[in-house]
Design a protein around this motif. Structure first.
Motif, short mmCIF file in Angstrom:
data_model
loop_
_atom_site.label_atom_id
_atom_site.label_comp_id
_atom_site.label_asym_id
_atom_site.label_seq_id
_atom_site.Cartn_x
_atom_site.Cartn_y
_atom_site.Cartn_z
N THR A 34 0.85 -1.18 0.00
CA THR A 34 0.00 0.00 0.00
C THR A 34 0.89 1.23 0.00
N ILE A 35 0.35 2.33 -0.46
CA ILE A 35 1.13 3.56 -0.51
C ILE A 35 0.81 4.35 0.74
N PRO A 36 1.77 4.47 1.67
CA PRO A 36 1.48 5.10 2.96
C PRO A 36 1.54 6.62 2.96
N ALA A 37 2.08 7.22 1.90
CA ALA A 37 2.28 8.66 1.92
C ALA A 37 2.30 9.21 0.50
N PHE A 38 2.22 10.52 0.40
CA PHE A 38 2.35 11.17 -0.89
C PHE A 38 3.16 12.45 -0.71
N LEU A 39 3.71 12.94 -1.80
CA LEU A 39 4.50 14.16 -1.73
C LEU A 39 3.57 15.36 -1.56
N TRP A 40 3.99 16.27 -0.70
CA TRP A 40 3.22 17.48 -0.43
C TRP A 40 4.06 18.66 -0.89
N TYR A 41 3.47 19.54 -1.65
CA TYR A 41 4.17 20.69 -2.19
C TYR A 41 3.66 21.96 -1.50
N PRO A 42 4.35 22.41 -0.46
CA PRO A 42 3.87 23.55 0.32
C PRO A 42 3.62 24.81 -0.50
N GLY A 43 4.49 25.10 -1.45
CA GLY A 43 4.30 26.30 -2.27
C GLY A 43 3.00 26.25 -3.05
N ASP A 44 2.71 25.10 -3.64
CA ASP A 44 1.47 24.95 -4.40
C ASP A 44 0.25 25.04 -3.48
N TYR A 45 0.37 24.44 -2.29
CA TYR A 45 -0.74 24.48 -1.34
C TYR A 45 -1.02 25.92 -0.90
N VAL A 46 0.02 26.64 -0.52
CA VAL A 46 -0.16 28.02 -0.05
C VAL A 46 -0.76 28.88 -1.17
N THR A 47 -0.23 28.74 -2.37
CA THR A 47 -0.75 29.52 -3.50
C THR A 47 -2.21 29.17 -3.80
N GLY A 48 -2.53 27.89 -3.76
CA GLY A 48 -3.88 27.44 -4.11
C GLY A 48 -4.93 27.66 -3.04
N THR A 49 -4.48 27.92 -1.80
CA THR A 49 -5.44 28.08 -0.71
C THR A 49 -5.35 29.45 -0.04
N MET A 50 -4.58 30.33 -0.63
CA MET A 50 -4.34 31.66 -0.05
C MET A 50 -5.64 32.41 0.25
N HIS A 51 -6.64 32.23 -0.56
CA HIS A 51 -7.90 32.95 -0.42
C HIS A 51 -8.83 32.32 0.62
N LEU A 52 -8.48 31.15 1.13
CA LEU A 52 -9.35 30.42 2.08
C LEU A 52 -9.02 30.77 3.51
N ASP A 53 -10.02 30.71 4.39
CA ASP A 53 -9.76 30.89 5.82
C ASP A 53 -9.29 29.55 6.41
N PHE A 54 -8.89 29.57 7.66
CA PHE A 54 -8.33 28.37 8.29
C PHE A 54 -9.31 27.21 8.33
N GLU A 55 -10.58 27.50 8.55
CA GLU A 55 -11.58 26.44 8.60
C GLU A 55 -11.67 25.72 7.25
N CYS A 56 -11.69 26.49 6.19
CA CYS A 56 -11.78 25.88 4.85
C CYS A 56 -10.51 25.12 4.51
N LYS A 57 -9.36 25.66 4.89
CA LYS A 57 -8.10 24.96 4.64
C LYS A 57 -8.07 23.63 5.38
N GLY A 58 -8.50 23.62 6.62
CA GLY A 58 -8.54 22.38 7.40
C GLY A 58 -9.48 21.36 6.80
N ALA A 59 -10.65 21.84 6.36
CA ALA A 59 -11.62 20.94 5.74
C ALA A 59 -11.06 20.37 4.45
N TYR A 60 -10.39 21.21 3.67
CA TYR A 60 -9.78 20.77 2.41
C TYR A 60 -8.74 19.68 2.65
N VAL A 61 -7.87 19.91 3.62
CA VAL A 61 -6.84 18.91 3.92
C VAL A 61 -7.48 17.61 4.43
#
Length: 127
Positions: A34-61
């Motif tokens: 099984t694949i236990p993990a995946f690569l996470w790209y912080p720059g892409d995440y920050v750029t793609g979620t910049m407009h969201l509040d913390f609640e929405c970011k948490g729900a998204y993750v």
């Protein structure tokens, strides 16, 4: 003549037999495949979620993690995760998911998981 210490031991109940040992090893191998993990790209995440509040970011993750475990998510699963905040949160993050036949998934996560699966299947065995 059989020396007592060399006599074959009787198997007691619950003791591992070769079949049980094989089954245990097969289960461990299945877990390792099984694949236990995946690569996470912080720059892409920050750029793609910049407009969201913390609640929405948490729900998204949380929804990404659920998709990673299940392969896709359904509207029922999304509503269960977001609970009473569904009507406020889902409209803000729904554009991050593709929907077909009642199944939702994040395309980037799907591709990352497929890449990991391919690389894992084609890597050289350890010596």
């Amino acid at each position: 003549m059989i020396i007592p210490s060399m006599a074959p031991a009787k198997m007691s109940e619950g003791q591992c037999t070769p079949t049980k040992t094989r089954d245990i090893l097969m289960k461990k191998l299945a877990i390792k495949n099984t694949i236990p993990a995946f690569l996470w790209y912080p720059g892409d995440y920050v750029t793609g979620t910049m407009h969201l509040d913390f609640e929405c970011k948490g729900a998204y993750v949380d929804l990404l993690m659920l998709q990673f475990q299940k392969g896709h998510i359904t509207l029922h699963m999304i509503k269960h995760m977001l609970r009473h905040r569904f009507d406020e949160v889902w409209p803000q993050i729904s554009d991050k998911f593709t929907e077909r036949d009642g199944k939702f998934w994040n395309e980037r996560l799907k591709k990352e998981k497929e890449k990991r699966k391919y690389k894992r299947a084609h890597r050289r065995p350890l010596l």
